[in-house]
Enzyme design. Structure first.
Site, PDB file in Angstrom:
ATOM      1  N   LYS A 191       0.697  -1.188  -0.010  1.00 58.47           N
ATOM      2  CA  LYS A 191      -0.019   0.008  -0.120  1.00 58.47           C
ATOM      3  C   LYS A 191       0.870   1.235   0.057  1.00 58.47           C
ATOM      4  CE  LYS A 191      -2.663   3.482   1.299  1.00 58.47           C
ATOM      5  NZ  LYS A 191      -2.213   4.874   1.533  1.00 58.47           N
ATOM      6  N   GLU A 267       8.544   1.329  11.667  1.00 61.02           N
ATOM      7  CA  GLU A 267       9.347   2.345  11.765  1.00 61.02           C
ATOM      8  C   GLU A 267       8.825   3.730  11.652  1.00 61.02           C
ATOM      9  OE1 GLU A 267      11.513   5.249  10.755  1.00 61.02           O
ATOM     10  OE2 GLU A 267      11.716   4.174   8.593  1.00 61.02           O
ATOM     11  N   CYS A 302      13.142  10.627   7.963  1.00 57.90           N
ATOM     12  CA  CYS A 302      12.788  10.288   9.388  1.00 57.90           C
ATOM     13  C   CYS A 302      14.145  10.173   9.909  1.00 57.90           C
ATOM     14  CB  CYS A 302      12.030   8.814   9.561  1.00 57.90           C
ATOM     15  SG  CYS A 302      13.207   7.688   8.529  1.00 57.90           S
ATOM     16  N   GLU A 401       8.401  16.200  15.182  1.00 57.81           N
ATOM     17  CA  GLU A 401       8.929  15.897  14.081  1.00 57.81           C
ATOM     18  C   GLU A 401       8.376  16.685  12.753  1.00 57.81           C
ATOM     19  OE1 GLU A 401      10.095  11.753  11.458  1.00 57.81           O
ATOM     20  OE2 GLU A 401       8.262  12.005  12.386  1.00 57.81           O
TER      21      GLU A 401
END
Length: 498
Positions: A191, A267, A302, A401
């Protein structure tokens, strides 16, 4: 040798034929509802194509097809050497189409074409080939037993694996999931993010051409959380592998608990500290690396080193070196091979980053450079790399973040304070340490709570090293032999011989 220029890539883009349908059971198909959503390029906000908007009906179909292919044994019971050969052919076909796939990455999510060609495609190929080569070299175990017994420890494929991947490295992150999952014998449903679905859809056709049996590799594009939620709640999905935000990772684990207790490997987010001591071997090199650590891929990484911790005695000198290095990172047309900062993935993310820049100023951060939107291409989404100094670690720009090239410079007095600041975050994905004192480096590396620690460099490692995080940066590991543990079940078989 091809002369890659802006004109070359613009001409190639004009000739592209784009596929936007789902891939189920070895065929490209419209969604069951026939609904679509628009796929626009962040380069100039023009529509590239329409993408099938899959939903629960498509998930049910894809899972049924994947389950049937798994239980048939056409792939799951094939000899490892046969799966290896097929996956190597798959990688070869991707290599043959690397220009097309690199261009799709750039058009779809805005990264510089030079990075798509030099980073994303080689990384994808390395992962697929490494995973393929590994699978017939992983041995099971024989337990120490009495003379009249035989104990075996074997690894078997999980079954149906759903892989939900992010938009920042669409193809490379997909390869980190599908490489070991397919090599281990699973059937896979991929996906992709609605922000960058094009390469995932394209490689499905290459997988079929390579000889991966129908139903073993499926691709379900979707909009929002419709497909991801349906996969996470589905009782016939055995394993879910995810890369994305911490908030979504938490929700997927809830869905797994509400359904069949499927394994969920994630993750997730990061807010990585890059720690520079006064005794760093080369302050100029450290500053250049620090700039790249948060500017590369527009900061949409990330592991981006968005918290720069600098020892007080060198703070002013280091910031001067840093600003000079950051000014070399300039937004430009992503199709120009000279560009090193591309477009932000979409308008939503563009506005989100600008909002954090405003918060940084409001909370007392000192703006050193950047801070504004840029416009190298009309109607596109671009932002100047931005540096704030005098940041306290409890400021929102140091805790959240941002997923954009916004750097918080934080000073520290000694090792103890550096460790305290570095670990004062809910995340634990990566960290950098710059020092000539390797005793200090070892002590710091052990003390920092992060899944990857890089000494006197940023973003070290390769396919042989596991990748993943501590704390709310997720669980499980991508890359290396450790990745295979996510996609296999361990079985103990104990036999009486008399």
């Amino acid at each position: 040798m091809t002369d890659y220029t802006l004109h070359y890539w613009q001409q190639k883009a004009e000739k592209l034929s784009l596929e936007g349908r789902a891939f189920i059971g070895g065929c490209y198909v419209d969604s069951a509802s026939e609904k679509v959503f628009s796929c626009n390029s962040p380069i100039d906000n023009r529509q590239l194509t329409e993408i099938s908007r899959c939903d629960l009906a498509d998930v049910d179909q894809a899972v049924a097809v994947a389950r049937k292919s798994f239980e048939s044994g056409v792939w799951s019971k094939a000899a490892p050497v046969k799966r290896k050969a097929t996956l190597l052919k798959f990688a070869d076909l991707i290599a043959q189409h690397q220009e097309e796939l690199a261009l799709l990455e750039t058009l779809d999510m805005g990264k510089p074409i030079s990075d798509s060609m030099a980073v994303d495609l080689p990384g994808t190929l390395r992962c697929l080939r490494w995973s393929a080569e590994a699978i017939d070299k992983i041995y099971d175990e024989v337990a120490p037993t009495p003379e009249n017994e035989l104990g075996m420890v074997t690894h078997e494929p999980c079954g149906v694996v759903a892989a939900i991947v992010p938009w920042n490295f669409p193809l490379q992150m997909a390869s980190w999931k599908i490489g070991p999952a397919l090599a281990a014998g699973n059937s896979v449903i991929l996906k992709p993010s609605e922000k960058s679905p094009l390469t995932a859809i394209r490689i499905a056709g290459l997988a079929k051409e390579a000889g991966i049996p129908d139903g073993v590799f499926n691709v379900l594009p979707g909009f929002g959380h419709e497909v991801g939620k349906a996969l996470a709640l589905h009782h016939d999905v055995d394993t879910l592998a995810f890369t994305g935000s911490t908030a979504i990772a938490k929700q997927l684990m809830i869905y797994a608990g509400e359904s069949n207790l499927k394994r969920v490997w994630s993750e997730a987010g990061g807010k990585s500290p890059n720690i520079v001591f006064a005794d760093a071997p080369d302050l100029l090199a450290a500053a250049q690396a620090a700039a790249g650590a948060f500017c590369f891929n527009q900061g949409e990484v990330c592991t981006a080193g968005t918290r720069l911790l600098v020892e007080e005695s060198i703070k002013d000198e280091f910031i001067e070196h840093l600003i000079a290095a950051v000014k070399q990172w300039v937004p430009g047309n992503p199709l120009d091979p000279k560009t090193n900062v591309g477009a932000i993935v979409d308008e939503t993310q563009h506005q989100r980053i600008l909002g954090y820049i405003a918060k940084g100023s409001d909370q007392g951060g000192k703006l050193q450079t950047g801070g504004s939107a840029a416009s190298p291409v009309a109607n596109g989404f671009y932002i100047e790399p931005t540096v704030f100094s005098d940041v306290a670690n409890d400021m929102v720009i140091a805790q959240d973040e941002i997923f954009g090239s916004v750097l918080s410079v934080i000073s520290f007095k000694d090792e103890t304070e550096a460790i305290q600041i570095a670990n004062d975050t809910p995340y634990g994905l990566a960290a950098g340490i710059w020092t000539s004192n390797f005793a200090k480096a070892h002590k710091m590396a052990k003390a920092v709570r992060a899944g990857s620690v890089w000494v006197n460099q940023w973003d070290g490692g390769d396919m042989t090293a596991p990748f993943g995080g501590f704390k709310q940066s997720g669980n499980g590991r991508d890359k290396s032999l450790h990745a295979f543990s996510k996609y296999t079940e361990i079985k103990a078989t104990w036999m009486k011989l008399d």
